[in-house]
Each structure stands twice: as structure tokens, then as C-alpha cells.
Motif scaffolding. Structure first.
Motif, PDB file in Angstrom:
ATOM      1  N   THR A 190       0.831  -1.207   0.000  1.00 10.70           N
ATOM      2  CA  THR A 190       0.000   0.000   0.000  1.00 10.70           C
ATOM      3  C   THR A 190       0.867   1.260   0.000  1.00 10.70           C
ATOM      4  OG1 THR A 190      -0.113  -0.022   2.428  1.00 10.70           O
ATOM      5  CG2 THR A 190      -1.909  -1.094   1.234  1.00 10.70           C
ATOM      6  N   PRO A 200      -8.377  -2.516  -6.266  1.00 11.96           N
ATOM      7  CA  PRO A 200      -8.657  -3.676  -5.405  1.00 11.96           C
ATOM      8  C   PRO A 200      -8.962  -4.957  -6.166  1.00 11.96           C
ATOM      9  CG  PRO A 200      -9.716  -1.726  -4.532  1.00 11.96           C
ATOM     10  CD  PRO A 200      -9.145  -1.322  -5.857  1.00 11.96           C
ATOM     11  N   ARG A 204      -6.884  -8.532  -5.866  1.00  7.94           N
ATOM     12  CA  ARG A 204      -7.498  -9.824  -5.537  1.00  7.94           C
ATOM     13  C   ARG A 204      -7.184 -10.880  -6.588  1.00  7.94           C
ATOM     14  NH1 ARG A 204     -11.701  -6.368  -3.662  1.00  7.94           N
ATOM     15  NH2 ARG A 204     -12.790  -6.511  -5.670  1.00  7.94           N
ATOM     16  N   ARG A 211      -5.015  -9.162  -0.837  1.00 11.74           N
ATOM     17  CA  ARG A 211      -4.873  -7.804  -0.306  1.00 11.74           C
ATOM     18  C   ARG A 211      -3.452  -7.329  -0.550  1.00 11.74           C
ATOM     19  NH1 ARG A 211      -1.827  -7.217   4.333  1.00 11.74           N
ATOM     20  NH2 ARG A 211      -1.371  -9.096   5.540  1.00 11.74           N
TER      21      ARG A 211
END
Length: 245
Positions: A190, A200, A204, A211
């Protein structure tokens, strides 16, 4: 290190960024006096220092261009005048992505200059001082791109993959002196670096853990590798990637 001992010193290149800052905080929490490096933005490095000191840690800031061997050597001479540097974390790195068919020579060289030549310019002057105190921790931050490849990142993957071979070789050269040399290879983490390339649903799809990781998860491994407890871990490339490979 005992509570009364003089703290060991760690230099973190690119320590003013998101991942670098997390590494600086983790090292400080582990008892290191942290030298937070920035390329040009000394105020950003000083902000990390202030946060570490507010949390009860020890830190100082420095700024120099890791791609300039002469400048880097002079800066390191100045830092070494304050005592040995026991750990160096080669975290400085840049992206300049694009398909290789359209990549300029400048894009290629710029990325390799920071990650690979920066590794040499910063690490090489610190080796003999580490050897004299019979303790050293060298950790270079690579990328899952160096292990698996990634479209548009031939320059970045080449620079980071080169660190793997250099680190494995250097580990063999320095192991008898109490110095370990390892590589940490993060996956999708992140922060600003992942940008819009990893929404996102894309994360996945490509990450088994489904994540993104956090800078703190990478920093925890770096801090462990710089500890006394990690003295027999040497010459390794360790992924922090949620099972990507």
C-alpha cells in the motif's frame, strides 16, 4: 544491546519515503540509532527523524545523491566520523516504467543508477568499517518484479534482480566477519508506489492473500534481519508478497 550501551547505527537510503520511513521506525524501535536518508528533500527526512524522536527513539537526517559516487563517499565519510555504521538498508529506488520497445536509454540508466549503482556507492565504503567491529547487517530492498518479471519494468526488474546476485556474492565474502547480506523483495504494498495500476479487483486477482501488504509488514522483516537473532540468515532473498511467488 543493553539499555546502557551506545546504540548501533543504521543508515536507511530512501528513508524519507513511505516504505523507508516505516523501516526507519522499526529499526529505531529495535534499538538502532537511525540515519534517515533522502535524495534531495532533507525536510522530509527530518520529519521522519522528529517522529522517531517523539516516540522515544534516536535518529538523525542526511541528504545526498546515491548515484554520485564522489558525493556519496564524502557524505559517508562524514557520517563515519561519528562512529561505525552497523547496518545499511539499500531502500532507495525509482520507477520509470514503459515497454522496452519504446524505452529511452535515459529511462534504462536512471533506474539502474539509483538501485544498483546506488547500492555499490553506499555499501562499499561501509564494508571495512563493519568488518573492523565484527558486526554488520546489509539489507537491500528489491521487488517481486525481479523474481517474476512485470510488463513495462524491464529496467526496474533488471536493477533489482542484479541486487540478488550481488548480495549472494557479498554474503560469501563477508560472512566470516559477522556481516550478513540479505534481500527483501516486497510485492504489492500500500502507498503511493502502487498508484492506479493496482485497483482492489486487480490485487485480488494477482495476490493469493487478496490484499496489498503494508509498509510495516516489510519493515518488520527488515528490522529482524538487522537484529542479533538473525545472524545465521545470510545470502537470502525473502519475499513479502502475500504468496505471489
Amino acid at each position: 544491546m543493553s539499555a546502557t550501551a551506545v546504540p548501533r547505527r543504521a543508515l536507511v537510503t530512501g528513508g524519507s519515503g513511505e516504505l523507508g520511513g516505516a523501516i526507519c521506525h522499526a529499526l529505531a524501535a529495535g534499538g538502532y540509532h537511525v540515519i534517515v536518508h533522502a535524495n534531495q528533500s532533507l525536510p522530509r527526512a527530518e520529519a521522519v527523524v522528529a517522529a522517531i524522536r517523539a516516540a522515544g527513539g534516536n535518529a538523525q537526517a542526511t541528504a545526498f545523491d546515491v548515484t554520485d559516487a564522489e558525493v556519496a563517499h564524502a557524505a559517508l565519510d562524514g557520517l563515519l566520523s561519528g562512529g561505525p555504521i552497523h547496518a545499511v538498508i539499500n531502500n532507495a529506488g525509482i520507477h520509470d516504467d514503459g515497454p522496452m520497445a519504446g524505452m529511452s536509454a535515459e529511462q534504462w540508466h536512471r533506474v539502474i543508477d539509483v538501485s544498483l549503482h546506488g547500492f555499490f556507492n553506499v555499501t562499499q565504503p561501509l564494508l571495512l568499517p563493519m568488518a573492523r567491529v565484527r558486526f554488520g547487517r546489509i539489507v537491500s530492498v528489491s521487488s517481486v518484479a525481479a523474481q517474476l518479471g512485470n510488463r513495462g519494468q524491464t529496467n526496474y526488474a533488471a536493477a533489482k534482480a542484479a541486487l540478488h546476485g550481488a548480495s549472494k556474492s557479498l554474503a560469501r565474502e563477508m560472512a566470516s566477519r559477522g556481516i550478513t547480506v540479505n534481500v527483501v523483495a516486497p510485492g504489492v504494498i500500500t502507498g503511493r508506489m502502487i498508484g492506479e495500476d493496482f485497483p482492489p479487483e486487480r490485487i485480488r486477482e494477482i495476490v493469493p492473500a487478496q490484499r496489498a501488504g503494508t509498509p510495516e509488514e516489510v519493515a518488520a522483516l527488515v528490522a529482524f534481519l538487522c537484529s542479533e537473532a538473525a545472524g545465521y540468515i545470510n545470502g537470502q532473498v525473502i519475499g513479502v508478497n502475500g504468496g505471489m511467488g
